[in-house]
Design a protein around this motif. Structure first.
Motif, PDB file in Angstrom:
ATOM      1  N   ASP A   1       0.956  -1.186  -0.048  1.00 48.92           N
ATOM      2  CA  ASP A   1      -0.106  -0.029  -0.005  1.00 48.92           C
ATOM      3  C   ASP A   1       1.014   1.360  -0.221  1.00 48.92           C
ATOM      4  OD1 ASP A   1      -2.457  -1.226  -0.163  1.00 48.92           O
ATOM      5  OD2 ASP A   1      -2.916  -1.086   2.050  1.00 48.92           O
TER       6      ASP A   1
ATOM      7  N   GLN B   1       2.631   1.722  -3.402  1.00 51.68           N
ATOM      8  CA  GLN B   1       1.602   2.050  -4.355  1.00 51.68           C
ATOM      9  C   GLN B   1       1.505   3.646  -4.235  1.00 51.68           C
ATOM     10  OE1 GLN B   1      -2.194   0.176  -4.420  1.00 51.68           O
ATOM     11  NE2 GLN B   1      -1.992   0.088  -6.872  1.00 51.68           N
ATOM     12  N   GLU B   2       1.192   4.180  -3.136  1.00 46.63           N
ATOM     13  CA  GLU B   2       0.683   5.546  -2.727  1.00 46.63           C
ATOM     14  C   GLU B   2       2.264   6.480  -3.328  1.00 46.63           C
ATOM     15  OE1 GLU B   2      -0.925   8.532   0.556  1.00 46.63           O
ATOM     16  OE2 GLU B   2      -1.223   6.316   0.846  1.00 46.63           O
TER      17      GLU B   2
ATOM     18  N   CYS C   1      -7.293  -6.391 -10.829  1.00 42.08           N
ATOM     19  CA  CYS C   1      -7.773  -5.437 -11.600  1.00 42.08           C
ATOM     20  C   CYS C   1      -9.291  -5.685 -11.705  1.00 42.08           C
ATOM     21  CB  CYS C   1      -7.062  -5.838 -13.113  1.00 42.08           C
ATOM     22  SG  CYS C   1      -7.878  -4.774 -14.274  1.00 42.08           S
TER      23      CYS C   1
ATOM     24  N   HIS D   1      -4.775  -2.874  -7.735  1.00 41.29           N
ATOM     25  CA  HIS D   1      -4.837  -2.723  -6.244  1.00 41.29           C
ATOM     26  C   HIS D   1      -4.252  -3.943  -5.746  1.00 41.29           C
ATOM     27  CE1 HIS D   1      -6.280   1.400  -6.570  1.00 41.29           C
ATOM     28  NE2 HIS D   1      -7.299   0.811  -7.365  1.00 41.29           N
TER      29      HIS D   1
ATOM     30  N   TRP E   1      -1.867  -8.547  -6.903  1.00 35.20           N
ATOM     31  CA  TRP E   1      -2.498  -7.526  -7.795  1.00 35.20           C
ATOM     32  C   TRP E   1      -3.773  -7.828  -8.440  1.00 35.20           C
ATOM     33  CZ3 TRP E   1      -0.283  -2.984  -6.223  1.00 35.20           C
ATOM     34  CH2 TRP E   1       1.021  -3.101  -5.878  1.00 35.20           C
TER      35      TRP E   1
ATOM     36  N   ARG F   1      -4.892  -7.003  -3.152  1.00 32.10           N
ATOM     37  CA  ARG F   1      -5.877  -7.670  -2.661  1.00 32.10           C
ATOM     38  C   ARG F   1      -5.596  -8.946  -2.121  1.00 32.10           C
ATOM     39  NH1 ARG F   1     -12.054  -7.151  -4.951  1.00 32.10           N
ATOM     40  NH2 ARG F   1     -11.833  -4.871  -3.938  1.00 32.10           N
TER      41      ARG F   1
END
Length: 174
Positions: A89, A92-93, A126, A114, A124, A116
């Motif tokens: 997280d 990615q941010e 989609c 994202h 990852w 999950r």
């Protein structure tokens, strides 16, 4: 008259200081190398803490030292699953905010993916849906981008409105 305050500079975290975050960072850096090969490796930076009982906060930074967003939850440093989730997280941010682009992108849909959890692995994901009825899919486990797409049945995902993980601010009590 008050003196100007210069906050202490972040420091580069040495390999082995946070072993589970190091392992998670290695996986995320594999994905970064495949998707943004010119970017350079992400790194961990230690930030001074002003909270009692917390020695420092750790964040994920670009190779040039820029970072943005969440610091890693100190409690995630001792749990491999939480470490990977927190680091993914934060990475990615940082990439999204510092480079102003979604990352990573699904090669099939050109949309941001994202992290999950599915089948006990952080992957990852989609949302898919370039055409009506197209299912969501997992592109790859975190650390495994470049592999094939795997469709995920609807029942594998949490139901809308189902409670999910909640982010806490760095100083928020449990």
């Amino acid at each position: 008259m008050s003196a100007l305050f210069d906050p202490p500079e972040p420091r580069g975290v040495l390999p082995g200081e946070y072993p589970l975050w190091d392992e998670a960072l290695a996986l995320v850096n594999r994905d970064l190398a495949v998707t943004l090969p010119d970017q350079g490796r992400l790194q961990l930076l230690g930030l001074p803490s002003y909270d009692e009982g917390v020695a420092e906060y750790v964040c994920v930074a670009l190779a040039n030292g820029e970072w943005h967003g969440n610091v890693l939850d100190p409690d995630s440093a001792d749990d491999p699953v939480l470490a990977l989730a927190a680091l993914t997280d934060a990475a990615q941010e940082t990439v999204a905010e510092c480079l102003w682009q979604a990352w990573p992108l699904c090669g099939e849909h050109d949309r941001g993916m994202h992290p999950r959890e599915a089948n006990g692995k952080l992957s990852w994901w989609c949302a898919g849906a370039n055409t009506p009825g197209e299912p969501a899919h997992i592109r790859a486990a975190v650390g495994g981008l470049g592999g094939r797409v795997r469709a995920v049945p609807d029942e594998a995902w949490p139901r809308c409105g189902a409670p999910g993980p909640r982010r806490r601010s760095a100083g928020e009590a449990r």
